[in-house]
Design a protein around this motif. Sequence first.
Motif, PDB file in Angstrom:
ATOM      1  N   ALA A 328       0.870  -1.182   0.000  1.00  4.77           N
ATOM      2  CA  ALA A 328       0.000   0.000   0.000  1.00  4.77           C
ATOM      3  C   ALA A 328       0.900   1.223   0.000  1.00  4.77           C
ATOM      4  O   ALA A 328       1.979   1.210   0.603  1.00  4.77           O
ATOM      5  N   ALA A 329       0.477   2.277  -0.680  1.00  7.72           N
ATOM      6  CA  ALA A 329       1.297   3.487  -0.768  1.00  7.72           C
ATOM      7  C   ALA A 329       1.365   4.184   0.587  1.00  7.72           C
ATOM      8  O   ALA A 329       0.345   4.408   1.235  1.00  7.72           O
ATOM      9  N   ALA A 330       2.592   4.533   1.013  1.00  4.83           N
ATOM     10  CA  ALA A 330       2.775   5.255   2.274  1.00  4.83           C
ATOM     11  C   ALA A 330       2.381   6.727   2.095  1.00  4.83           C
ATOM     12  O   ALA A 330       2.591   7.296   1.026  1.00  4.83           O
ATOM     13  N   PRO A 331       1.787   7.338   3.136  1.00  5.45           N
ATOM     14  CA  PRO A 331       1.428   6.724   4.414  1.00  5.45           C
ATOM     15  C   PRO A 331       0.209   5.826   4.258  1.00  5.45           C
ATOM     16  O   PRO A 331      -0.786   6.208   3.657  1.00  5.45           O
ATOM     17  N   TYR A 332       0.296   4.609   4.799  1.00  2.00           N
ATOM     18  CA  TYR A 332      -0.794   3.644   4.705  1.00  2.00           C
ATOM     19  C   TYR A 332      -1.380   3.402   6.095  1.00  2.00           C
ATOM     20  O   TYR A 332      -0.788   3.751   7.121  1.00  2.00           O
ATOM     21  N   TYR A 333      -2.565   2.803   6.122  1.00  2.00           N
ATOM     22  CA  TYR A 333      -3.247   2.500   7.387  1.00  2.00           C
ATOM     23  C   TYR A 333      -2.334   1.668   8.276  1.00  2.00           C
ATOM     24  O   TYR A 333      -1.775   0.654   7.849  1.00  2.00           O
ATOM     25  N   SER A 334      -2.186   2.083   9.507  1.00  2.00           N
ATOM     26  CA  SER A 334      -1.185   1.509  10.407  1.00  2.00           C
ATOM     27  C   SER A 334      -1.407   0.043  10.753  1.00  2.00           C
ATOM     28  O   SER A 334      -0.468  -0.637  11.168  1.00  2.00           O
ATOM     29  N   GLU A 335      -2.620  -0.471  10.574  1.00  2.00           N
ATOM     30  CA  GLU A 335      -2.895  -1.859  10.955  1.00  2.00           C
ATOM     31  C   GLU A 335      -2.720  -2.850   9.805  1.00  2.00           C
ATOM     32  O   GLU A 335      -2.788  -4.063  10.020  1.00  2.00           O
ATOM     33  N   TYR A 336      -2.503  -2.366   8.585  1.00  2.00           N
ATOM     34  CA  TYR A 336      -2.378  -3.279   7.449  1.00  2.00           C
ATOM     35  C   TYR A 336      -1.233  -4.286   7.653  1.00  2.00           C
ATOM     36  O   TYR A 336      -1.385  -5.485   7.390  1.00  2.00           O
ATOM     37  N   LYS A 337      -0.080  -3.794   8.082  1.00  2.00           N
ATOM     38  CA  LYS A 337       1.085  -4.672   8.214  1.00  2.00           C
ATOM     39  C   LYS A 337       0.818  -5.800   9.205  1.00  2.00           C
ATOM     40  O   LYS A 337       1.023  -6.983   8.886  1.00  2.00           O
ATOM     41  N   ASP A 338       0.358  -5.452  10.415  1.00  2.00           N
ATOM     42  CA  ASP A 338       0.121  -6.481  11.433  1.00  2.00           C
ATOM     43  C   ASP A 338      -1.017  -7.411  11.037  1.00  2.00           C
ATOM     44  O   ASP A 338      -0.948  -8.625  11.277  1.00  2.00           O
ATOM     45  N   ALA A 339      -2.070  -6.860  10.437  1.00  2.00           N
ATOM     46  CA  ALA A 339      -3.204  -7.697  10.024  1.00  2.00           C
ATOM     47  C   ALA A 339      -2.786  -8.686   8.944  1.00  2.00           C
ATOM     48  O   ALA A 339      -3.326  -9.794   8.852  1.00  2.00           O
ATOM     49  N   THR A 340      -1.807  -8.307   8.124  1.00  2.00           N
ATOM     50  CA  THR A 340      -1.315  -9.190   7.061  1.00  2.00           C
ATOM     51  C   THR A 340      -0.408 -10.283   7.614  1.00  2.00           C
ATOM     52  O   THR A 340      -0.505 -11.449   7.237  1.00  2.00           O
ATOM     53  N   ASP A 341       0.463  -9.907   8.547  1.00  5.29           N
ATOM     54  CA  ASP A 341       1.528 -10.821   8.978  1.00  5.29           C
ATOM     55  C   ASP A 341       1.279 -11.526  10.301  1.00  5.29           C
ATOM     56  O   ASP A 341       2.104 -12.354  10.712  1.00  5.29           O
ATOM     57  N   ILE A 342       0.181 -11.228  10.992  1.00  5.44           N
ATOM     58  CA  ILE A 342       0.016 -11.746  12.351  1.00  5.44           C
ATOM     59  C   ILE A 342       0.092 -13.264  12.422  1.00  5.44           C
ATOM     60  O   ILE A 342       0.678 -13.822  13.353  1.00  5.44           O
ATOM     61  N   LEU A 343      -0.428 -13.965  11.440  1.00  2.20           N
ATOM     62  CA  LEU A 343      -0.398 -15.426  11.465  1.00  2.20           C
ATOM     63  C   LEU A 343       0.729 -15.998  10.606  1.00  2.20           C
ATOM     64  O   LEU A 343       0.823 -17.214  10.437  1.00  2.20           O
ATOM     65  N   GLN A 344       1.590 -15.116  10.074  1.00  7.55           N
ATOM     66  CA  GLN A 344       2.740 -15.538   9.262  1.00  7.55           C
ATOM     67  C   GLN A 344       2.325 -16.572   8.202  1.00  7.55           C
ATOM     68  O   GLN A 344       2.863 -17.680   8.114  1.00  7.55           O
ATOM     69  N   SER A 345       1.357 -16.161   7.407  1.00 12.52           N
ATOM     70  CA  SER A 345       0.804 -17.045   6.379  1.00 12.52           C
ATOM     71  C   SER A 345       1.818 -17.322   5.275  1.00 12.52           C
ATOM     72  O   SER A 345       2.635 -16.469   4.921  1.00 12.52           O
TER      73      SER A 345
END
Length: 592
Positions: A328-345
Amino acid sequence: MVVSPINGSSPLSHSNGRTIPLSTFSRNSFVNVEKVDPVAFRSYWEKVRDECTVEIKGDEWMSYLGDTNNLCWYMVPQMRDAILRLHNVVGNAVTKDKFLVLGTGSSQLYQALLYALSPSESSHRPINVVAAAPYYSEYKDATDILQSRLFQWTGDAALYDKDKPYIEVVTSPNNPDGTLRVPVVNSRVEGKIIYDLAYYWPQYTPITDQLDHDVMVFTFSKCTGHAGSRIGGDPVAFRSYWEKVRDECTVEIKGDEWMSYLGDTNNLCWYMVPQMRDAILRLHNVVGNAVTKDKFLVLGTGSSQLYQALLYALSPSESSHRPINVVAAAPYYSEYKDATDILQSRLFQWTGDAALYDKDEPYIEVVTSPNNPDGTLRVPVVNSRVEGKIIYDLAYYWPQYTPITDQLDHDVMVFTFSKCTGHAGSRIGWAFVKDIEVAKKMIRFTQLNSIGVSRESQIRAAKMIGVICDGYKNLKSIESDHLFFDYSKRLMKERWEKFKIAIEKSKVFTLTKYPTSYCHFNKDLSEQYPAFAWLKCVEGIKDGESYLENLKLRTRGGERFGVSSKYVRVSMIGTDDEFNELCTRLSNAKRE
């Protein structure tokens, strides 16, 4: 089931003076005895329906927050007290010296526990997840749907013979065979145990012990039969509007209503009730911000769940193309990164700023427009020879925040009830999806994650949307204060005017400038009034979040959004008291 894009009681007969229900089945029709929809107890709730009536006014339960003094901050005190009282009455679980965590059904809690119990050491990952056969049929798919690097389904606990870390799920009474279960793994390594006690209630089994395990999971649906309830930037600025129309928005729910998991079995999104579907389509028709024709409507427990459902649905099926890059283009929504990687899919991974993406590999680009945090209107920016997939996050594309310049027509568009009306506590989001296969995968994810979306939340959301749309239908006979988007836009405009004065007085920050555009909804030229102010520190101040922390203002710094700490995000949609105090403190701030 009829699948297409958007374009009562049993009868009775009398025999020997007795009234008996006629069968609703023909001799050749299938009887579904595979389903787990616990509606058998409806006859009880019909007897006490009035005692169980819940009346919710339009301005109630708007916030994300339940009890900020509780570790589980989104749980309201009434829910906590009711759960503790229930277990005290039944005597099936020891609750003392334990933390109570609430989820959207036990399916969501199961995935949360897999994440929480997975080892922190990468050398021990993925942890093996097992259950003694016969085990609940959804455990395997719920474990492996996102192909996490943290945990993996390994099968029958009785056959587990590895001296490696494991999580054993003990379902007692067991689904499907009803037996009482204990852990069975025989390993030199000590495992972690999840006790799934969904059916440990007196109507199913004798309560032989007050169980006292480290992790015990219960569910409202199997206890009472109310499967539809799904129990297992806080936008409250608009509460003043809903206080005006609180009685018009009142929803009354009887004890025997909305018990089933099912909403509309003739719809691809089978857990969505017709009232919700009709309300969403009507809302977009009134506002004119999205083309809904020839698209599938998928409902989620807020847009956060839909985001993960879309990552799953848009990930390539070929293992050679995994994990797909998410940008996502910065500045991006702060929760995108954690929501994407939380389960290390293994299916997808966060890769960062879309403007810097230079790989000729498959990707998913998230386009948030208007953007959170800076309020700017966005388009895709990735420059790659490989065609990517685009998620349009349109949470703030409503008239109170920005002019409605176009009726958007993208393959994937996500909206959320919370940012539209301010009712964050209802946890409702929806997506318009062009590809039926993508829609099907999203629905499968939602089924495994939460078995749908709360029916009570849907009914309430449909009612709120109906009040908004009725106002614009009766435009000539209603006061402007009762037109939601007019009222909320006026509120946002007043706040922004006051905020700009405070910023000008302080000389500490500069503000993003927004263009004036023609709004097809309001039929006039209008500025943008974003839900957040995106501030940049003047020379000499390096960290905006720390500077405002010294003024006792809690904000979110630019590094969380993928940019410099000189930037900071400030909410414009809190309570009147919070906003007024923010302006006062900013007005008095001085450059160090």
